[in-house]
Motif scaffolding. Sequence first.
Motif, mmCIF file in Angstrom:
data_model
loop_
_atom_site.group_PDB
_atom_site.id
_atom_site.type_symbol
_atom_site.label_atom_id
_atom_site.label_comp_id
_atom_site.label_asym_id
_atom_site.label_seq_id
_atom_site.Cartn_x
_atom_site.Cartn_y
_atom_site.Cartn_z
ATOM 1 N N LYS A 134 -4.340 11.163 -13.390
ATOM 2 C CA LYS A 134 -5.147 9.946 -13.414
ATOM 3 C C LYS A 134 -5.002 9.118 -12.145
ATOM 4 O O LYS A 134 -5.821 8.239 -11.885
ATOM 5 C CB LYS A 134 -4.831 9.107 -14.650
ATOM 6 N N MET A 135 -3.968 9.388 -11.342
ATOM 7 C CA MET A 135 -3.757 8.645 -10.093
ATOM 8 C C MET A 135 -4.577 9.220 -8.940
ATOM 9 O O MET A 135 -4.776 8.555 -7.928
ATOM 10 C CB MET A 135 -2.273 8.670 -9.715
ATOM 11 N N LEU A 136 -5.045 10.446 -9.057
ATOM 12 C CA LEU A 136 -5.759 11.106 -7.972
ATOM 13 C C LEU A 136 -7.026 10.381 -7.523
ATOM 14 O O LEU A 136 -7.266 10.271 -6.314
ATOM 15 C CB LEU A 136 -6.067 12.553 -8.346
ATOM 16 N N PRO A 137 -7.843 9.864 -8.428
ATOM 17 C CA PRO A 137 -9.034 9.144 -7.957
ATOM 18 C C PRO A 137 -8.693 7.933 -7.084
ATOM 19 O O PRO A 137 -9.372 7.670 -6.088
ATOM 20 C CB PRO A 137 -9.745 8.724 -9.247
ATOM 21 N N GLY A 138 -7.630 7.222 -7.429
ATOM 22 C CA GLY A 138 -7.226 6.068 -6.631
ATOM 23 C C GLY A 138 -6.803 6.473 -5.233
ATOM 24 O O GLY A 138 -7.147 5.819 -4.244
ATOM 25 N N LEU A 139 -6.062 7.570 -5.129
ATOM 26 C CA LEU A 139 -5.672 8.077 -3.814
ATOM 27 C C LEU A 139 -6.903 8.514 -3.035
ATOM 28 O O LEU A 139 -6.974 8.325 -1.821
ATOM 29 C CB LEU A 139 -4.681 9.241 -3.963
ATOM 30 N N GLY A 140 -7.867 9.061 -3.733
ATOM 31 C CA GLY A 140 -9.119 9.456 -3.086
ATOM 32 C C GLY A 140 -9.866 8.262 -2.515
ATOM 33 O O GLY A 140 -10.425 8.333 -1.415
ATOM 34 N N VAL A 141 -9.869 7.159 -3.235
ATOM 35 C CA VAL A 141 -10.512 5.941 -2.743
ATOM 36 C C VAL A 141 -9.789 5.433 -1.502
ATOM 37 O O VAL A 141 -10.426 5.045 -0.513
ATOM 38 C CB VAL A 141 -10.574 4.849 -3.841
ATOM 39 N N LEU A 142 -8.463 5.462 -1.519
ATOM 40 C CA LEU A 142 -7.705 5.032 -0.340
ATOM 41 C C LEU A 142 -7.986 5.948 0.850
ATOM 42 O O LEU A 142 -8.120 5.482 1.982
ATOM 43 C CB LEU A 142 -6.212 4.995 -0.647
ATOM 44 N N PHE A 143 -8.097 7.253 0.605
ATOM 45 C CA PHE A 143 -8.424 8.178 1.678
ATOM 46 C C PHE A 143 -9.820 7.883 2.228
ATOM 47 O O PHE A 143 -10.044 7.922 3.438
ATOM 48 C CB PHE A 143 -8.335 9.628 1.206
ATOM 49 N N GLU A 144 -10.744 7.570 1.347
ATOM 50 C CA GLU A 144 -12.112 7.226 1.770
ATOM 51 C C GLU A 144 -12.092 6.002 2.691
ATOM 52 O O GLU A 144 -12.778 5.987 3.717
ATOM 53 C CB GLU A 144 -12.981 6.960 0.544
ATOM 54 N N VAL A 145 -11.309 4.991 2.351
ATOM 55 C CA VAL A 145 -11.199 3.793 3.189
ATOM 56 C C VAL A 145 -10.638 4.169 4.555
ATOM 57 O O VAL A 145 -11.145 3.732 5.589
ATOM 58 C CB VAL A 145 -10.331 2.709 2.511
ATOM 59 N N PHE A 146 -9.581 4.981 4.552
ATOM 60 C CA PHE A 146 -9.014 5.444 5.818
ATOM 61 C C PHE A 146 -10.082 6.130 6.659
ATOM 62 O O PHE A 146 -10.265 5.813 7.837
ATOM 63 C CB PHE A 146 -7.845 6.410 5.578
ATOM 64 N N LEU B 86 0.834 -1.203 0.000
ATOM 65 C CA LEU B 86 0.000 0.000 0.000
ATOM 66 C C LEU B 86 0.868 1.252 0.000
ATOM 67 O O LEU B 86 0.589 2.204 -0.737
ATOM 68 C CB LEU B 86 -0.943 -0.001 1.201
ATOM 69 N N GLU B 87 1.924 1.244 0.805
ATOM 70 C CA GLU B 87 2.833 2.387 0.833
ATOM 71 C C GLU B 87 3.467 2.593 -0.544
ATOM 72 O O GLU B 87 3.555 3.732 -1.036
ATOM 73 C CB GLU B 87 3.922 2.196 1.885
ATOM 74 N N GLN B 88 3.902 1.528 -1.184
ATOM 75 C CA GLN B 88 4.496 1.634 -2.523
ATOM 76 C C GLN B 88 3.488 2.216 -3.511
ATOM 77 O O GLN B 88 3.850 3.040 -4.353
ATOM 78 C CB GLN B 88 4.987 0.275 -2.997
ATOM 79 N N THR B 89 2.253 1.790 -3.413
ATOM 80 C CA THR B 89 1.196 2.296 -4.297
ATOM 81 C C THR B 89 1.006 3.792 -4.096
ATOM 82 O O THR B 89 0.928 4.556 -5.070
ATOM 83 C CB THR B 89 -0.130 1.558 -4.028
ATOM 84 N N ILE B 90 0.952 4.223 -2.845
ATOM 85 C CA ILE B 90 0.743 5.643 -2.536
ATOM 86 C C ILE B 90 1.942 6.468 -2.979
ATOM 87 O O ILE B 90 1.781 7.496 -3.660
ATOM 88 C CB ILE B 90 0.464 5.821 -1.029
ATOM 89 N N VAL B 91 3.143 6.040 -2.639
ATOM 90 C CA VAL B 91 4.360 6.777 -3.004
ATOM 91 C C VAL B 91 4.489 6.858 -4.518
ATOM 92 O O VAL B 91 4.791 7.919 -5.074
ATOM 93 C CB VAL B 91 5.608 6.137 -2.352
ATOM 94 N N ASP B 92 4.221 5.759 -5.203
ATOM 95 C CA ASP B 92 4.303 5.739 -6.663
ATOM 96 C C ASP B 92 3.310 6.722 -7.276
ATOM 97 O O ASP B 92 3.659 7.476 -8.193
ATOM 98 C CB ASP B 92 4.056 4.321 -7.178
ATOM 99 N N ALA B 93 2.102 6.724 -6.759
ATOM 100 C CA ALA B 93 1.079 7.626 -7.297
ATOM 101 C C ALA B 93 1.490 9.084 -7.107
ATOM 102 O O ALA B 93 1.311 9.914 -8.007
ATOM 103 C CB ALA B 93 -0.257 7.361 -6.619
ATOM 104 N N ILE B 94 2.065 9.412 -5.962
ATOM 105 C CA ILE B 94 2.489 10.782 -5.685
ATOM 106 C C ILE B 94 3.694 11.155 -6.546
ATOM 107 O O ILE B 94 3.738 12.247 -7.129
ATOM 108 C CB ILE B 94 2.787 10.962 -4.187
ATOM 109 N N GLN B 95 4.663 10.258 -6.654
ATOM 110 C CA GLN B 95 5.877 10.562 -7.414
ATOM 111 C C GLN B 95 5.599 10.719 -8.903
ATOM 112 O O GLN B 95 6.240 11.525 -9.566
ATOM 113 C CB GLN B 95 6.931 9.485 -7.179
ATOM 114 N N ARG B 96 4.665 9.958 -9.412
ATOM 115 C CA ARG B 96 4.351 10.067 -10.844
ATOM 116 C C ARG B 96 3.693 11.401 -11.176
ATOM 117 O O ARG B 96 3.743 11.859 -12.310
ATOM 118 C CB ARG B 96 3.433 8.928 -11.283
ATOM 119 N N ASN B 97 3.012 11.981 -10.173
ATOM 120 C CA ASN B 97 2.386 13.291 -10.343
ATOM 121 C C ASN B 97 1.441 13.321 -11.549
ATOM 122 O O ASN B 97 1.397 14.301 -12.291
ATOM 123 C CB ASN B 97 3.459 14.376 -10.449
#
Length: 68
Positions: A35-47, A21-32
């Motif tokens: 299209k990755m923002l919705p996925g991060l939003g879903v993870l935030f929703e779960v949190f 999960l950490e790799q997924t989050i870091v990768d999404a942020i680093q890629r900037n």
Amino acid sequence: MNFNLREAVLNNVTGSSQQQLEQTIVDAIQRNEEKMLPGLGVLFEVFWQHADAQEKQHMLQTLENGLK
């Protein structure tokens, strides 16, 4: 065609370890990539859905401080 993005993201990460999960989050942020923002939003929703009041308050303080 009906595509449920939330469901797709959850299917991709269900069963992931903390490290994955950490790799997924870091990768999404680093890629900037937008299209990755919705996925991060879903993870935030779960949190948010599983956090207690103290964890939510800490997240809100962190966000407020980061947005100053």
